[in-house]
Design a protein around this motif. Structure first.
Motif, PDB file in Angstrom:
ATOM      1  N   TYR A 177       0.690  -1.139  -0.126  1.00  0.00           N
ATOM      2  CA  TYR A 177      -0.183  -0.020  -0.007  1.00  0.00           C
ATOM      3  C   TYR A 177       0.898   1.273  -0.077  1.00  0.00           C
ATOM      4  O   TYR A 177       0.472   2.255  -0.683  1.00  0.00           O
ATOM      5  N   VAL A 178       1.942   1.434   0.827  1.00  0.00           N
ATOM      6  CA  VAL A 178       2.614   2.643   1.005  1.00  0.00           C
ATOM      7  C   VAL A 178       3.518   2.585  -0.472  1.00  0.00           C
ATOM      8  O   VAL A 178       3.654   3.854  -0.576  1.00  0.00           O
ATOM      9  N   LYS A 179       4.263   1.537  -0.672  1.00  0.00           N
ATOM     10  CA  LYS A 179       4.792   1.711  -2.132  1.00  0.00           C
ATOM     11  C   LYS A 179       4.155   2.141  -3.306  1.00  0.00           C
ATOM     12  O   LYS A 179       4.555   3.079  -3.973  1.00  0.00           O
ATOM     13  N   SER A 183       5.179   5.693  -4.251  1.00  0.00           N
ATOM     14  CA  SER A 183       6.260   5.364  -5.434  1.00  0.00           C
ATOM     15  C   SER A 183       7.606   5.150  -5.004  1.00  0.00           C
ATOM     16  O   SER A 183       8.227   5.831  -5.657  1.00  0.00           O
ATOM     17  N   MET A 184       8.028   4.631  -3.873  1.00  0.00           N
ATOM     18  CA  MET A 184       9.293   4.461  -3.311  1.00  0.00           C
ATOM     19  C   MET A 184       9.881   3.265  -3.872  1.00  0.00           C
ATOM     20  O   MET A 184       9.312   2.038  -3.636  1.00  0.00           O
ATOM     21  N   ASP A 188      11.181  -2.716   1.868  1.00  0.00           N
ATOM     22  CA  ASP A 188      10.706  -2.890   3.214  1.00  0.00           C
ATOM     23  C   ASP A 188      10.566  -1.364   3.853  1.00  0.00           C
ATOM     24  O   ASP A 188      11.251  -0.888   4.380  1.00  0.00           O
ATOM     25  N   VAL A 189       9.590  -0.629   3.266  1.00  0.00           N
ATOM     26  CA  VAL A 189       9.211   0.594   3.504  1.00  0.00           C
ATOM     27  C   VAL A 189       8.979   0.886   5.318  1.00  0.00           C
ATOM     28  O   VAL A 189       8.867   2.062   5.609  1.00  0.00           O
ATOM     29  N   THR A 190       8.537  -0.050   5.935  1.00  0.00           N
ATOM     30  CA  THR A 190       7.945   0.220   7.303  1.00  0.00           C
ATOM     31  C   THR A 190       9.209  -0.527   8.140  1.00  0.00           C
ATOM     32  O   THR A 190       8.916  -0.453   9.360  1.00  0.00           O
ATOM     33  N   ALA A 191      10.196  -0.717   7.661  1.00  0.00           N
ATOM     34  CA  ALA A 191      11.653  -1.217   8.265  1.00  0.00           C
ATOM     35  C   ALA A 191      11.909  -0.173   9.526  1.00  0.00           C
ATOM     36  O   ALA A 191      11.949   0.752   9.311  1.00  0.00           O
TER      37      ALA A 191
END
Length: 271
Positions: A177-179, A183-184, A188-191
């Motif tokens: 969802y976050v990616k 658009s990152m 692992d955007v929540t790392a």
């Protein structure tokens, strides 16, 4: 550069993976590294974590514990550890439970003020195996990255066997969802286990960070990405907490859903 995790357990306990720390060149091992550890009711875990950090072959490593007035006495335990490891453990006492993001900003600000060259983020609950820290530092030294992320979702990364199917699905959905929203190019955007160059942290304007909860991790990644910081991910095994209870609740979940949309809007306004 790699570390081979080995399981440590007794027949009555869940398997816990303990990676063997890599050996770093002397100049790298001697870096001024500060590990920031926010705490709230982590009395059972903090002594073990600090002991493991002090045992690493990183002689200039320091720890800054940021305690949110824990009712279980974590702050007092942190003070005892600061005496036991004089000059290597510092404590910030906050008067209320004001959120993970504000705790990290306080700790990182202290680390930069005290001259840290590198600043690490770690959970206090032993879910981030300490043995990976030299590998994070070595990766940062050998690349021009601004941050190295300990990732559960790159090849070689893994999750504790204690994580159930629903928890794995939720974590995977949150990352997807976050990616999608931001658009990152980060798996692992929540790392929450990562190591920053001090120069990279300064570009992020820490005092203006808006996230108070777990979406602090997302906001930090997004700011780094939008400001041109190179981000490198290395695989880690993510453990379940050793003791105590998770701090996730409904308010945290709501912020997690809304914050990426607000971040995208504010970044567009800034530009």
């Amino acid at each position: 550069m790699s570390s081979q995790p080995t399981p440590q357990h007794s027949p009555s306990e869940p398997v816990r993976v303990t990676p063997e720390p890599v050996a770093l060149p002397g100049a790298w091992a001697g870096s001024r590294l500060t590990v920031v550890v926010p705490t709230y009711d982590e009395a059972d875990n903090l002594p073990a974590l600090v002991g493991q950090l002090m045992a690493l072959d990183l002689p200039r490593l320091r720890v800054v514990v940021v305690d949110d007035n824990s009712p279980d006495g974590t702050g007092e335990i942190a003070e005892k550890l600061s005496v036991e490891h004089a000059g290597r453990v510092g404590v910030i006492h906050r008067t209320s439970k004001d959120g993970l993001g504000r705790a990290y900003v306080a700790g990182m600000t202290r680390a930069l003020e005290e001259g840290a060259e590198y600043v690490a983020q770690m959970d206090a609950d032993l879910s981030h195996p300490v043995g990976y820290l030299p590998q994070l530092l070595g990766t940062l030294h050998s690349t021009n990255a601004g941050v190295v992320i300990g990732s559960r979702y790159v090849p070689g990364g893994s999750l504790s066997e204690q994580w159930g199917r629903s928890r794995r699905i939720l974590s995977g959905w949150a990352n997807a969802y976050v990616k999608t929203v931001l658009s990152m190019p980060v798996r692992d955007v929540t790392a929450g286990f990562k190591l920053w160059r001090a120069s990279a942290l300064r570009t992020l304007d820490l005092p203006s960070i808006e996230s108070t909860g777990y979406t602090f991790q997302v906001e930090m990644h997004y700011r780094a990405y939008r400001r041109g910081q190179k981000m490198v991910e290395i695989p880690i095994h993510f453990e379940d907490r050793a003791a105590g209870q998770s701090k996730l609740d409904g308010a945290v979940a709501l912020e997690a859903a809304l914050r990426p949309l607000l971040l995208r809007r504010s970044e567009r306004a800034r530009r």
